[in-house]
Design a protein around this motif. Structure first.
Motif, short mmCIF file in Angstrom:
data_model
loop_
_atom_site.label_atom_id
_atom_site.label_comp_id
_atom_site.label_asym_id
_atom_site.label_seq_id
_atom_site.Cartn_x
_atom_site.Cartn_y
_atom_site.Cartn_z
N UNK A 1 -21.94 -19.98 -16.74
CA UNK A 1 -23.10 -20.03 -16.51
C UNK A 1 -23.67 -20.55 -14.63
N UNK A 2 -22.85 -20.77 -14.02
CA UNK A 2 -23.13 -21.70 -12.45
C UNK A 2 -23.91 -19.63 -11.88
N UNK A 3 -23.14 -18.88 -12.38
CA UNK A 3 -23.47 -17.75 -12.01
C UNK A 3 -25.08 -17.87 -11.82
N UNK A 4 -25.96 -17.68 -13.21
CA UNK A 4 -27.07 -17.81 -13.40
C UNK A 4 -27.36 -18.64 -12.60
N UNK A 5 -27.05 -19.62 -11.84
CA UNK A 5 -27.91 -21.12 -11.36
C UNK A 5 -27.74 -21.36 -9.98
N UNK A 6 -27.12 -20.20 -9.62
CA UNK A 6 -26.73 -20.24 -8.01
C UNK A 6 -28.19 -20.58 -7.43
N UNK A 7 -28.71 -20.22 -7.57
CA UNK A 7 -30.03 -20.35 -6.22
C UNK A 7 -31.17 -22.09 -7.23
N UNK B 1 -23.49 -28.73 -17.56
CA UNK B 1 -23.88 -27.68 -15.72
C UNK B 1 -23.38 -28.56 -14.37
N UNK B 2 -23.68 -29.64 -14.58
CA UNK B 2 -23.20 -30.79 -12.63
C UNK B 2 -21.63 -30.68 -13.06
N UNK B 3 -21.17 -31.18 -14.18
CA UNK B 3 -19.11 -31.13 -14.58
C UNK B 3 -19.08 -29.73 -13.92
N UNK B 4 -19.45 -29.02 -14.75
CA UNK B 4 -18.71 -27.39 -14.43
C UNK B 4 -18.60 -27.62 -12.63
N UNK B 5 -19.71 -27.66 -11.89
CA UNK B 5 -19.96 -27.41 -11.03
C UNK B 5 -19.02 -29.01 -9.96
N UNK B 6 -19.78 -29.53 -10.65
CA UNK B 6 -17.98 -30.47 -10.13
C UNK B 6 -16.39 -30.24 -9.64
N UNK C 1 -29.70 -29.47 -3.44
CA UNK C 1 -28.64 -28.32 -2.91
C UNK C 1 -28.33 -27.53 -3.95
N UNK C 2 -28.18 -26.61 -3.51
CA UNK C 2 -28.06 -25.52 -4.66
C UNK C 2 -26.60 -25.22 -5.15
N UNK C 3 -26.39 -24.64 -6.52
CA UNK C 3 -25.18 -24.27 -7.09
C UNK C 3 -24.40 -23.44 -5.65
N UNK C 4 -25.01 -23.00 -5.25
CA UNK C 4 -24.11 -21.75 -4.69
C UNK C 4 -24.09 -22.33 -2.89
N UNK C 5 -25.13 -23.67 -3.24
CA UNK C 5 -24.72 -24.20 -0.83
C UNK C 5 -23.74 -25.13 -1.67
N UNK C 6 -23.52 -25.87 -3.16
CA UNK C 6 -22.03 -27.09 -3.19
C UNK C 6 -21.09 -26.06 -2.80
N UNK C 7 -20.52 -24.25 -2.96
CA UNK C 7 -19.93 -24.08 -2.80
C UNK C 7 -19.02 -23.20 -1.97
N UNK C 8 -20.45 -23.03 -0.96
CA UNK C 8 -20.07 -22.41 0.53
C UNK C 8 -19.66 -23.64 1.00
N UNK C 9 -20.11 -24.77 0.98
CA UNK C 9 -19.88 -25.56 2.00
C UNK C 9 -18.58 -26.13 1.64
N UNK C 10 -17.60 -25.83 0.37
CA UNK C 10 -16.70 -26.67 -0.21
C UNK C 10 -15.95 -25.10 -0.03
N UNK C 11 -16.43 -23.87 0.34
CA UNK C 11 -14.92 -23.17 0.81
C UNK C 11 -14.98 -23.44 2.89
N UNK C 12 -15.38 -24.13 3.04
CA UNK C 12 -15.56 -24.13 4.60
C UNK C 12 -14.43 -24.60 5.44
N UNK C 13 -13.54 -25.19 3.85
CA UNK C 13 -12.85 -25.35 4.68
C UNK C 13 -11.28 -25.55 3.53
#
Length: 234
Positions: A122-128, A138-143, A93-105
């Motif tokens: 840095x994550x904004x630069x990696x959204x896709x 970057x993975x830690x920042x995404x988590x 999953x992309x960075x953007x997809x992670x955030x989209x899933x997390x915001x559902x609830x």
């Protein structure tokens, strides 16, 4: 004031073995508690038990005076977010997809995908970009971002500095402080004492499945004999 988190005589373990053997713990709203201890004493087990990923055998866990449910998804909906050791992002999953899933609830609050990406540019630069292709930092920042966008009342952080460069660890410190500024309480399991001491209001030490020591951070830092006895460090 009612503690945000109140843990009483919590016991849990794996395959019939006991790891936590009567943990008592409280955490006030908006506070940061650094949980320290030698390897294998049950720190990660406590985090996983609070998140419902390891079943309790006895004891209670209250969030804002209300018993937490046993199922992880219901615990998350109650306002608890987990940043697990090892990041555990979904590689395809992309960075953007992670955030989209997390915001559902997500709960109502100040954290949105945009505000989190402002905090972690840095994550904004990696959204896709697929999460599996990100660096460890970057993975830690995404988590962390995945947890923040749910607007949690309590964040469980398990070894966020694990395997990361000092510059990334400094960035994580800044993010943890921002969590507190926005009103979240943080239970931080960490081996990096510099990180734990810099951000924590208090320090608790876990040994043989129970909390054996708790004090404010400055007092713990000023008591090297106790640190050496409990942690084996100078």
């Amino acid at each position: 004031m009612t503690p945000l988190l109140q843990v009483s005589q919590l016991r849990s373990g794996y395959a019939g073995s006991t790891v936590l053997d009567g943990v008592d713990l409280t955490l006030e709203p908006g506070s940061i508690l650094g949980l320290l201890g030698r390897n294998g004493v049950g720190k990660s087990t406590l985090i996983m038990t609070l998140m419902g990923l390891v079943p309790t055998t006895s004891g209670t866990v209250l969030l804002d005076g209300v018993m937490l449910p046993a199922r992880p998804h219901k615990i998350a909906r109650a306002g608890v977010a987990l940043v697990p050791q090892g990041r555990r992002v979904w590689a395809p999953l992309t960075v953007g997809e992670h955030l989209k899933l997390a915001t559902r609830h997500a709960h109502p609050g100040t954290w949105t995908a945009d505000s989190v990406l402002d905090l972690l540019p840095r994550l904004r630069e990696r959204l896709r970009q697929p999460a599996g292709s990100l660096s460890g930092g970057e993975q830690q920042m995404l988590a962390i971002a995945r947890a923040l966008v749910t607007n949690p009342r309590l964040v469980l952080l398990d070894e966020p500095s694990d395997g990361l460069a000092p510059a990334i660890i400094e960035s994580i410190m800044d993010v943890i402080r921002q969590m507190q500024t926005e009103g979240a309480a943080v239970l931080l399991v960490e081996q990096d004492l510099h990180l734990a001491f810099e951000v924590s209001d208090e320090i608790a030490v876990l040994d043989r499945g129970i909390i054996v020591h708790r004090t404010d951070t400055e007092s713990f830092r000023g008591d090297p004999d106790t640190a050496h006895r409990l942690l084996g460090v100078a």
